[in-house]
Design an enzyme around this catalytic site. Structure first.
Site, PDB file in Angstrom:
ATOM      1  N   GLU A  61      -4.154  17.388 -11.267  1.00 36.94           N
ATOM      2  CA  GLU A  61      -4.711  17.855 -12.536  1.00 36.94           C
ATOM      3  C   GLU A  61      -6.191  18.213 -12.456  1.00 36.94           C
ATOM      4  O   GLU A  61      -7.004  17.778 -13.265  1.00 36.94           O
ATOM      5  CB  GLU A  61      -4.475  16.790 -13.626  1.00 36.94           C
ATOM      6  CG  GLU A  61      -4.449  17.382 -15.021  1.00 36.94           C
ATOM      7  CD  GLU A  61      -3.991  16.388 -16.095  1.00 36.94           C
ATOM      8  OE1 GLU A  61      -2.852  15.894 -15.983  1.00 36.94           O
ATOM      9  OE2 GLU A  61      -4.778  16.123 -17.006  1.00 36.94           O
TER      10      GLU A  61
ATOM     11  N   ARG B 260      -2.894  21.960 -14.173  1.00 40.08           N
ATOM     12  CA  ARG B 260      -1.879  21.007 -14.670  1.00 40.08           C
ATOM     13  C   ARG B 260      -2.170  20.563 -16.104  1.00 40.08           C
ATOM     14  O   ARG B 260      -1.270  20.097 -16.808  1.00 40.08           O
ATOM     15  CB  ARG B 260      -1.789  19.801 -13.720  1.00 40.08           C
ATOM     16  CG  ARG B 260      -0.643  18.858 -14.070  1.00 40.08           C
ATOM     17  CD  ARG B 260      -0.363  17.832 -12.984  1.00 40.08           C
ATOM     18  NE  ARG B 260       0.620  16.869 -13.446  1.00 40.08           N
ATOM     19  CZ  ARG B 260       1.247  16.010 -12.672  1.00 40.08           C
ATOM     20  NH1 ARG B 260       1.003  15.980 -11.374  1.00 40.08           N
ATOM     21  NH2 ARG B 260       2.132  15.159 -13.168  1.00 40.08           N
TER      22      ARG B 260
ATOM     23  N   GLU C 266       9.360  17.917 -25.863  1.00 42.11           N
ATOM     24  CA  GLU C 266       8.728  18.395 -24.622  1.00 42.11           C
ATOM     25  C   GLU C 266       9.296  19.754 -24.214  1.00 42.11           C
ATOM     26  O   GLU C 266       8.586  20.617 -23.708  1.00 42.11           O
ATOM     27  CB  GLU C 266       8.925  17.385 -23.480  1.00 42.11           C
ATOM     28  CG  GLU C 266       8.129  16.090 -23.616  1.00 42.11           C
ATOM     29  CD  GLU C 266       6.621  16.237 -23.342  1.00 42.11           C
ATOM     30  OE1 GLU C 266       6.191  17.257 -22.777  1.00 42.11           O
ATOM     31  OE2 GLU C 266       5.876  15.310 -23.723  1.00 42.11           O
TER      32      GLU C 266
ATOM     33  N   ARG D  65       0.814  -1.232   0.000  1.00 40.39           N
ATOM     34  CA  ARG D  65       0.000   0.000   0.000  1.00 40.39           C
ATOM     35  C   ARG D  65       0.847   1.283   0.000  1.00 40.39           C
ATOM     36  O   ARG D  65       0.413   2.327   0.469  1.00 40.39           O
ATOM     37  CB  ARG D  65      -0.966   0.035   1.190  1.00 40.39           C
ATOM     38  CG  ARG D  65      -1.979  -1.078   1.151  1.00 40.39           C
ATOM     39  CD  ARG D  65      -3.156  -0.773   2.050  1.00 40.39           C
ATOM     40  NE  ARG D  65      -4.158  -1.798   1.904  1.00 40.39           N
ATOM     41  CZ  ARG D  65      -4.176  -2.916   2.627  1.00 40.39           C
ATOM     42  NH1 ARG D  65      -3.260  -3.130   3.546  1.00 40.39           N
ATOM     43  NH2 ARG D  65      -5.114  -3.808   2.442  1.00 40.39           N
TER      44      ARG D  65
ATOM     45  N   LYS E 150       3.026  11.262 -11.584  1.00 40.11           N
ATOM     46  CA  LYS E 150       2.114  10.442 -12.391  1.00 40.11           C
ATOM     47  C   LYS E 150       2.826   9.128 -12.683  1.00 40.11           C
ATOM     48  O   LYS E 150       3.916   9.127 -13.280  1.00 40.11           O
ATOM     49  CB  LYS E 150       1.792  11.126 -13.721  1.00 40.11           C
ATOM     50  CG  LYS E 150       0.663  12.121 -13.644  1.00 40.11           C
ATOM     51  CD  LYS E 150       0.259  12.560 -15.041  1.00 40.11           C
ATOM     52  CE  LYS E 150      -0.821  13.616 -15.006  1.00 40.11           C
ATOM     53  NZ  LYS E 150      -1.138  14.142 -16.342  1.00 40.11           N
TER      54      LYS E 150
ATOM     55  N   HIS F 109       7.407   9.483 -28.730  1.00 38.86           N
ATOM     56  CA  HIS F 109       6.408  10.358 -28.119  1.00 38.86           C
ATOM     57  C   HIS F 109       6.733  11.850 -28.326  1.00 38.86           C
ATOM     58  O   HIS F 109       5.892  12.635 -28.773  1.00 38.86           O
ATOM     59  CB  HIS F 109       6.282  10.024 -26.628  1.00 38.86           C
ATOM     60  CG  HIS F 109       5.428  10.995 -25.879  1.00 38.86           C
ATOM     61  ND1 HIS F 109       4.067  11.085 -26.066  1.00 38.86           N
ATOM     62  CD2 HIS F 109       5.749  11.956 -24.963  1.00 38.86           C
ATOM     63  CE1 HIS F 109       3.586  12.044 -25.289  1.00 38.86           C
ATOM     64  NE2 HIS F 109       4.586  12.581 -24.618  1.00 38.86           N
TER      65      HIS F 109
ATOM     66  N   HIS G  67      -1.006  12.645 -29.049  1.00 41.08           N
ATOM     67  CA  HIS G  67      -1.465  11.297 -28.705  1.00 41.08           C
ATOM     68  C   HIS G  67      -2.262  10.683 -29.848  1.00 41.08           C
ATOM     69  O   HIS G  67      -2.155   9.484 -30.122  1.00 41.08           O
ATOM     70  CB  HIS G  67      -2.335  11.331 -27.436  1.00 41.08           C
ATOM     71  CG  HIS G  67      -1.526  11.495 -26.176  1.00 41.08           C
ATOM     72  ND1 HIS G  67      -2.049  12.018 -25.014  1.00 41.08           N
ATOM     73  CD2 HIS G  67      -0.243  11.202 -25.905  1.00 41.08           C
ATOM     74  CE1 HIS G  67      -1.102  12.041 -24.096  1.00 41.08           C
ATOM     75  NE2 HIS G  67      -0.004  11.558 -24.603  1.00 41.08           N
TER      76      HIS G  67
ATOM     77  N   LYS H 152       7.509  22.868 -14.623  1.00 41.78           N
ATOM     78  CA  LYS H 152       6.640  21.739 -14.269  1.00 41.78           C
ATOM     79  C   LYS H 152       6.480  21.633 -12.756  1.00 41.78           C
ATOM     80  O   LYS H 152       5.382  21.380 -12.258  1.00 41.78           O
ATOM     81  CB  LYS H 152       7.170  20.421 -14.860  1.00 41.78           C
ATOM     82  CG  LYS H 152       6.248  19.273 -14.485  1.00 41.78           C
ATOM     83  CD  LYS H 152       6.271  18.089 -15.397  1.00 41.78           C
ATOM     84  CE  LYS H 152       5.177  17.103 -14.956  1.00 41.78           C
ATOM     85  NZ  LYS H 152       5.187  15.858 -15.681  1.00 41.78           N
TER      86      LYS H 152
ATOM     87  N   ASN I  29      -0.426  19.467 -21.065  1.00 42.76           N
ATOM     88  CA  ASN I  29      -0.830  18.633 -22.207  1.00 42.76           C
ATOM     89  C   ASN I  29      -0.841  19.415 -23.522  1.00 42.76           C
ATOM     90  O   ASN I  29      -1.364  18.931 -24.523  1.00 42.76           O
ATOM     91  CB  ASN I  29      -2.221  18.027 -21.963  1.00 42.76           C
ATOM     92  CG  ASN I  29      -2.191  17.059 -20.799  1.00 42.76           C
ATOM     93  OD1 ASN I  29      -1.178  16.394 -20.586  1.00 42.76           O
ATOM     94  ND2 ASN I  29      -3.258  17.001 -20.034  1.00 42.76           N
TER      95      ASN I  29
ATOM     96  N   HIS J 228      -0.424  17.747 -26.803  1.00 46.76           N
ATOM     97  CA  HIS J 228      -0.569  16.309 -26.567  1.00 46.76           C
ATOM     98  C   HIS J 228      -1.874  15.736 -27.096  1.00 46.76           C
ATOM     99  O   HIS J 228      -1.934  14.540 -27.369  1.00 46.76           O
ATOM    100  CB  HIS J 228      -0.431  15.995 -25.070  1.00 46.76           C
ATOM    101  CG  HIS J 228       1.002  16.017 -24.610  1.00 46.76           C
ATOM    102  ND1 HIS J 228       1.785  17.134 -24.699  1.00 46.76           N
ATOM    103  CD2 HIS J 228       1.790  15.048 -24.080  1.00 46.76           C
ATOM    104  CE1 HIS J 228       2.990  16.862 -24.232  1.00 46.76           C
ATOM    105  NE2 HIS J 228       3.023  15.607 -23.858  1.00 46.76           N
TER     106      HIS J 228
HETATM  107  N1  GLY Z   1       2.908  14.682 -18.462  1.00 45.02           N
HETATM  108  C1  GLY Z   1       1.961  15.604 -18.036  1.00 45.02           C
HETATM  109  C2  GLY Z   1       1.838  15.693 -16.561  1.00 45.02           C
HETATM  110  O1  GLY Z   1       2.689  15.209 -15.836  1.00 45.02           O
HETATM  111  O2  GLY Z   1       0.881  16.241 -16.077  1.00 45.02           O
END
Ligand code: GLY
Length: 360
Positions: A237, A241, A185, A121, A143, A265, A252, A227, A245, A248
């Protein structure tokens, strides 16, 4: 280079950016696991280049370590690889006072972070990020996750690391192609930040090799700072946040249309930025001159990408079937000018089609 802090109250952590910052690893490990053991999970690409040296360094500075090396790729960013990591940790009887260290690019940090979030956990973890894309994006912000047959990164958790190491010396071992994909990026951040970053992205292409390292260091530090600031304000997000994107939604869709083959990517993101810039023109009243200036920079990065064949109809379809959107309408991050992103929802298919035609 000053450290960058991700401010999340008791879960705050430091991102160390600079040449040779791996030297700080033993101190960070002792701080975050004074009593526990260290589990190091290497991606095999990283291990081939730096693993032996790092393993020796860790053993000589902190004593015994437990180590696993696994191959990773987008295809292997799967439940099966996650199980392999968790099986290993449990068979070695990991405890909550131990620390897990992910070493390599964004795929290994996403997988190891997800394993760390779920085994027992939740166990603390740290990252040694070795790729440009990993340093400026995946390693920061917690993330974690894996790909599902229905789409990329559809299963995962927010689980913040205890520290991140971005050793700029590692960038020298990246292939030109992977380095330039990471710049995708970085060029995205330049659009979000504007100002000096745009200049740096341009000079990066125009400079003599001896001057490039200095510009790269500055660009990585600026991207990490941006960031870290966004994540500090909106960890999960809720809204802000989402600006990360930028490029993206198109990117994507391009990756999906190509079945994740042919473009990396960061390369798809670069092309996606062109779509987002065009859409900004169509649905906003942007500052035309500054947007065109940014577009010229993006175009120069796009020009060197591998040739690809993209069909407008398929791209629009891929955008409307993006599983991450759930039942909501579409959402795009656009620019009123470099440094001024806006979040726009429910753009008509017809307008998206016009942007896709120009952008692809
Ligand atoms: N890759 C986008 C983020 O970390 O929110």
């Amino acid at each position: 280079m000053p450290n960058v802090k991700v401010n999340l109250g008791p879960r705050s952590y430091t991102v160390l950016v600079g040449a040779g910052v791996t030297d700080k690893l033993p101190g960070l490990i002792s701080k975050h696991t004074p009593e526990g053991r260290l589990f190091v999970i290497y991606d095999s690409g990283f291990y081939a280049l730096h693993g032996h040296k790092l393993s020796k360094f860790l053993k000589s500075s902190i004593g015994k370590t437990h180590e696993l090396t696994i191959p990773v790729s987008e295809r292997l960013k799967s439940q099966k690889t996650l199980d392999q990591i968790i099986d290993y940790l449990l068979s070695e009887r990991i405890s909550r006072s131990d620390l897990i260290l992910a070493c390599g690019g964004g795929i290994i940090s996403d997988l190891v972070g997800f394993a760390a979030s779920s085994v027992l956990r939740g166990v603390r973890w740290g990252i040694v990020s070795s790729t440009l894309l990993g340093m400026v994006d995946a390693a920061i912000g917690g993330k974690t996750g894996l790909n599902h047959k229905q789409g990329k990164n559809l299963v995962g958790a927010f689980w913040q690391p205890s520290f991140v190491i971005c050793d700029l010396n590692h960038l020298g071992t990246l292939s030109d192609r992977h380095f330039m994909a990471g710049m995708g990026e970085v060029v995205k951040y330049a659009g979000l930040v504007g100002g000096r970053m745009l200049e740096d992205c341009r000079s990066f292409l125009d400079s003599e090799p001896h001057a490039v390292d200095k510009i790269t260091d500055r660009l990585v530090a600026q991207s990490v700072r941006y960031k870290a600031d966004i994540v500090s304000k909106d960890e999960t997000e809720g809204r802000l946040r989402m600006v990360l994107n930028f490029g993206h939604t198109f990117g994507h869709a391009i990756e999906r249309c190509l079945n994740y083959r042919g473009l990396l990517h960061g390369e798809a993101v670069l092309i996606g930025l062109l779509g987002a810039i065009e859409l900004s023109r169509l649905v906003r009243k942007p500052n035309v001159g500054s947007l065109a200036e940014y577009e010229q920079i993006v175009l120069r990065y796009v020009q060197v990408l591998p040739k690809r064949k993209l069909r407008t109809k398929e791209l629009i379809e891929a955008m409307s079937t993006d599983k991450k959107r759930g039942g909501r309408g579409n959402r795009f991050i656009l620019l009123d000018r470099p440094g001024k992103p806006v979040i726009i929802e429910n753009v008509s298919k017809q307008i998206i089609g016009r942007a896709v035609e120009v952008g692809s």
